[in-house]
Design a protein around this motif. Sequence first.
Motif, PDB file in Angstrom:
ATOM      1  N   PHE A 107      -2.880  -7.188  -5.577  1.00 43.41           N
ATOM      2  CA  PHE A 107      -3.232  -6.163  -6.559  1.00 43.41           C
ATOM      3  C   PHE A 107      -1.957  -5.467  -7.043  1.00 43.41           C
ATOM      4  O   PHE A 107      -1.848  -4.240  -7.012  1.00 43.41           O
ATOM      5  CB  PHE A 107      -4.195  -5.143  -5.944  1.00 43.41           C
ATOM      6  N   THR A 109       1.020  -3.977  -9.455  1.00 45.60           N
ATOM      7  CA  THR A 109       0.954  -3.121 -10.632  1.00 45.60           C
ATOM      8  C   THR A 109       2.074  -3.412 -11.624  1.00 45.60           C
ATOM      9  O   THR A 109       2.216  -2.699 -12.619  1.00 45.60           O
ATOM     10  CB  THR A 109       1.036  -1.637 -10.215  1.00 45.60           C
ATOM     11  N   TYR A 393      -4.044   0.129 -13.682  1.00 46.78           N
ATOM     12  CA  TYR A 393      -4.349   0.226 -12.254  1.00 46.78           C
ATOM     13  C   TYR A 393      -5.307   1.386 -12.051  1.00 46.78           C
ATOM     14  O   TYR A 393      -5.529   2.214 -12.948  1.00 46.78           O
ATOM     15  CB  TYR A 393      -3.076   0.447 -11.431  1.00 46.78           C
ATOM     16  N   LYS A 436      -3.233   2.154  -4.328  1.00 49.09           N
ATOM     17  CA  LYS A 436      -3.082   1.795  -5.738  1.00 49.09           C
ATOM     18  C   LYS A 436      -3.444   0.328  -5.928  1.00 49.09           C
ATOM     19  O   LYS A 436      -2.894  -0.551  -5.258  1.00 49.09           O
ATOM     20  CB  LYS A 436      -1.631   2.048  -6.158  1.00 49.09           C
ATOM     21  N   LEU A 437      -4.385   0.063  -6.837  1.00 45.33           N
ATOM     22  CA  LEU A 437      -4.830  -1.296  -7.111  1.00 45.33           C
ATOM     23  C   LEU A 437      -4.548  -1.649  -8.572  1.00 45.33           C
ATOM     24  O   LEU A 437      -5.160  -1.083  -9.484  1.00 45.33           O
ATOM     25  CB  LEU A 437      -6.334  -1.455  -6.848  1.00 45.33           C
ATOM     26  N   GLY A 438      -3.640  -2.566  -8.801  1.00 45.56           N
ATOM     27  CA  GLY A 438      -3.401  -3.071 -10.142  1.00 45.56           C
ATOM     28  C   GLY A 438      -4.279  -4.281 -10.399  1.00 45.56           C
ATOM     29  O   GLY A 438      -4.508  -5.099  -9.506  1.00 45.56           O
TER      30      GLY A 438
END
Length: 459
Positions: A107, A109, A393, A436-438
């Motif tokens: 994931f 970013t 994200y 944090k998920l991109g």
Amino acid sequence: MKNYLFALNESSPKYKQIYEQFKSFIEQGNVKADEQLPSIRQLAESLHVSRNTTLTAYNQLVAEGYIRGEGRKGYFVNPLELSLSQESPILPNKKRVRKEESVRIDFRTDAVDGSHFPLKIWRRIANQVLTLPESFRYGEPFGEVSLREQIAAYLLQSRGVRTDADAIMVGSSTQQMLINLGHILKKDYSGIIVEDPGFDGAREAFQFHDFSLEYLPVYATGADLSQLKQMDSGLIYVTPSHHSPYGVSMSIQQRQTLIGWANKVQGYIIEDDYDSEFRYTGRPFPALASIDSTRVIYLGNFSKSFLPGLRLSYMVLPQRLLNRYKREFLSFESSTSLFSQLTMARFMENGEWNRHIKRMRLVYKRKMEHLVSLLKKHFGQSISIIGEQSGLYILIKINLECSEEWLIERAHHYGVKVRPTSIYFIKNYPDKPMIKLGFSGLSYDEIELGVNLLRKAWL
């Protein structure tokens, strides 16, 4: 202050190894209470890692109470009760699983959707550019006029910013532009206000010039601008269109308040218009520079919206700073590719840039909705989702008794790579860990697999 040297390997994240080594030093008494630790820069240089890596390790130690930061003095060891070293972290009751050998879903970013990149069009224009005489020389120090003219037209049409090509400076990255800018501004200013949490790369650029930092608290609901009255600096760096990392946008009232402050203190606002192209609910807010260009230094780039490896950014300077900037950097060569500049100029001139942004806004909106829907389905009340209105994200706040480090490590066990948010915080830490998920570089199937694996890892 001791100089610490120890070996790092590739078996786990380097920040984690640094954190664990210092945690061990402190618990075993090898580092005494109130002893000063090396600065972030000194430790990074001695261990041959980035300053972001050492900063993340120190932030984790601060969060757990092992060390404390004392302004510009540095980091110091806190007194430690012996019982602390015997305690085990509170973790959800879950059996250990075999560590995956490789990352299955990342994931990240810092990626874009390669399947929708206009490769044929870009290649055709690039081939045309290679036939131009101007492709076979060194570039202009402040960027090619053709590109700066296209950027000026785009900013007027999309962000309401009125400027001309002469006021636009082209460079390789936002951080590089901030370093150049800092060289100019430090002649008149000794400090700057930055967001907390905020973009760590910007802080590094300002600290490179030894600016003293003041911190403006920002929450998921927005910045607390009332704190400006208590601050001494005449400079402020903000990300008003898409705050890094919360993703919240400044309202028009907040923007006017900030402009009023800058005029009152006769200072400057550095507006990093990060991710402004990708707002999914309503039209983007006007740029600060469209309200008052005399007090706003505007920054933009093509990395997130087009291609990270292009290394192409730009800055719009107020007239008061423009001549000084040009005098200082006239003898320096351009830091970005002439070929990339000329190709992007033609790409924009042909209308391909606007078409690309319009297309990608829809692509990313659908990916965002897909990711958010899956997270709500699989995690329910176990998480809170932050920043789903814009950007590439989202943040997820984990409503469980666990640490950011544990979440990252558990995800890694299941072959999923996720990003920490602790690197963005200085003092204004959240009450729960956030990840944090991109999603921009992942397919729909990859997003679904990644969420399924995270559910297995965390619940």
